[in-house]
Write a protein that holds these residues in place. Sequence first.
Motif, PDB file in Angstrom:
ATOM      1  N   VAL A 123       0.957  -1.275   0.011  1.00  0.00           N
ATOM      2  CA  VAL A 123       0.194  -0.025  -0.046  1.00  0.00           C
ATOM      3  C   VAL A 123       0.986   1.327   0.039  1.00  0.00           C
ATOM      4  N   LEU A 126       2.191   1.837  -3.417  1.00  0.00           N
ATOM      5  CA  LEU A 126       1.261   2.363  -4.452  1.00  0.00           C
ATOM      6  C   LEU A 126       0.840   3.753  -3.910  1.00  0.00           C
ATOM      7  N   ARG A 127       0.704   3.977  -2.683  1.00  0.00           N
ATOM      8  CA  ARG A 127       0.565   5.372  -2.301  1.00  0.00           C
ATOM      9  C   ARG A 127       1.523   6.363  -2.796  1.00  0.00           C
ATOM     10  N   LYS A 167      -4.461   0.629  -5.830  1.00  0.00           N
ATOM     11  CA  LYS A 167      -4.663   1.267  -4.474  1.00  0.00           C
ATOM     12  C   LYS A 167      -6.083   0.662  -3.574  1.00  0.00           C
TER      13      LYS A 167
END
Lengths: 243, 616
Positions: A123, A126-127, A167
């Motif tokens: 995560v 991806l962020r 996401k």
Amino acid sequence: MGKSSSHHFVLHCKKGTMKKVLFAALCLVYLELSMRVVSAPICSYGQAGCHVPSLADLFERVIQQSSRMHSVSSDLHSEFEQYFFPSKNIMGKRKCHTYDILTPQDKENAQRLGREQLTEVIVTLLRAWGEPLSELHQSMSQDQHQDFNIYSSNKALEISDIVHELKDGVKIITDKMRLMGVLSNTVGYNSPESLVPSSAFYTQGDLDSMDHHDLLYCFRRDSNKVKNYLRVLKCTTLPELGC
Amino acid sequence: MMKNVMEVLFLLMLLFTVHAKEKSYNPPEKPALTRCRSPEKETFTCWWEPGSDGGLPTTYALYYRKENSETVYECPDYHTAGENSCFFNKNDTSIWVNYNISVVAANALGRAFSDPVDIDVVYIVKPNPPEKLKVAVMEDKGWPFLRVSWEPPHKADTRSGWITLIYELRVRLEEEDDWEMHLAGQQKMFNIFSLRSGGKYLVEVRCKPDHGFWSEWSSTSYINVPDYFPREKSMWILVAAFSAFIFLILTWLLHMNTHRLKHCILPPVPGPKIKGFDKQLLKNGKSDEFFSALVVPNFPEASPSKYEDMLVVEFFEVKEQELMLEESNDLLDGGLKYESSRSDSDSGRGSCDSHTLLLDKCREAKEERQTNRDGSLIEKQIRQKDRKEEAISPDISSGRVKTWPSLYSPLPQYGSNPLDKQSSLEMAKQHSLSISSFLTQPGTKDALGLSYMDFCLSNKQNHVHPQTQVQTRSNVNISNIGHKHAPAGLHSPTTQYVEVQRVNKEDMVLLQPVLSRCGLIEDCPHLPKGEDYSKVKGVDYDNRLLLQREGTGEDMCSGMDQETNGERGNCYTTSTVSIMQKPTACIYTVMPIQEGMALTLNGYVDTANMGNLPSC
């Protein structure tokens, strides 16, 4: 006589084709409506009237997307290299802006990390890439190298979209895993936004082609990480699927 | 002495240096890193190619730097992977980290650095080939297929998801060279269909990570496909069905073309031709020439007839007006081939069918006897014409024998003057002439018979100039005829029709008047069918027209001529008397058929048209 008959014929033909087109259109509309009626929307919480996908399905979907993400970025990078840097000089001293995100570098480390942390890493990665990719896309579409960038800016846009979807997808998966008790609730997204570096890391001003290249190089690698981590996650969570 | 030593030393040194220059020692050449590969994304190996070692023992060392670190490390393992290689074990391998690797060659004279190479382990993965390849023959509804299964290389950890492999296999027959490729994706099992019965197959498989290099092909696995019957059986069934179909088509074609084939293989016998018959002459209107052309020398044969005692007509002189002949020709041309006339069922047609008769009386009887469709059409035509003609047919003056029925002509529009007809009729048509004597006693067969005889006898000498002779006679006699035969119902009571009765052995034509009551009179319903007419039976070898009588029952005509003894109409006349007594007469005629013989369409010979008839 002949002419008028041919005229008649043409008119008749036109009428006929119009009718056919109309008929086809009606058919399509009907089909689409009927299909809409038949298929149920997908939802993750099992509300009434929607079809809840299984974890396996979710993982499958997410892995497909990550695979797509990686292949597009890989293509884009290699095209970039061929176009601008035929000497194959990969980045030397430069760093990726995600360098301080701790990611497992080998299999043992990845397995040792556990599901929760692995999910967190995914995560986080991806962020970290959401904003730089959109900037990349903007920069590419404005670039004066039109012949190259018209084609590649679409790809950059596609990458950006996929990352955004991923996401959401991973979030759904983690929620579901939490629901299933596979994931402990202690995991949180404890990397604040401020820590997430932006493209400002690469340059102060506008991105140029060198920055594009660096960005693409970094993203290619990170997308591969995401893909790999997701697979490991899936295979450790659902071993019966036959990884 | 010192000088000498010095010189020797100097020379030696020179020699030594010269010698040394031939084998020059150099620092080593630059080595080059050829490739780095990782089999499972956990370890990797790099190989280099050494350059020239410069003649001196050279050592090679590999140094690497990791990304974002300045520390230079040396290769931990030079031996595991063989010569000129460096093996990085798990501890030393980091994924997603850029390695900067270079090799250094060093010898006594110097060192050489290779070009540095940057690698990321994740992009240099080349797995080992798949293992435990298994091939088995399985069956699906009688059709065999190969089931191929394998396992990933044991080093690649696909189970944990660390590495994902896709597979590809290839198959070929032992005797062939081309491989058939199949991409199997991530599955570890594959089915191959469409096998050759009894073939021996080779199967190989390889794998690749989603971003990386293909492995080498696995070891070959052999499999024998057993012979399976259904395929061959179905093939034979197909072949049999196909050939049967072809055979059927051929048979059908043959059947459709039998006639043509018959024509090819067995050509038809040509029709009779009358020698000397010249259509053109006829059309030109010069009857003299025409008839002279018809005259055949040395004719008739003077062979005595068995039935000399019978009244026979010696021969006919056909002197026709053009109209008649034309008509007859047209009729002849109208498609009456000889062979068809044979098949043309003259049978069943009575004397009524003869064109020498007034037909309407005999219509009923005739119709029953009609077996030939064509004939019937023509008959009807004739009848119609007859009707027409009857109106205009002139009453022959008494004594005129109307042997020529203008009746029968289907083409009445020649504009012939009936009178003319008659006049010409009178002329040579006078076979009737012979009947002349006969006809003095009309209505009686006896008389007829006698007349025949008389005529025959009397005419024996006359065939040199048949025409005139006949003529004269006839004129006389005909007048008699007209009287006698005037049965009720006749349109022209004075006309008399003559029919050919028969031909004796000496080629003499027997005539009789066609006045069989039953034939002409309505009130004679019991007229035996098919008796009063002459029908062409065939042509004999000598181009002679064979007539026959079609008859049944009591009429018996002696089969005078062998030719006339045929399948039908074997008539036997025992005596002339019997003939005369009978209402109908058996008629045989054998006469030479020359070109343009006036055969009517229904096969009847128009006695009026006869020429050069045999004499008795």
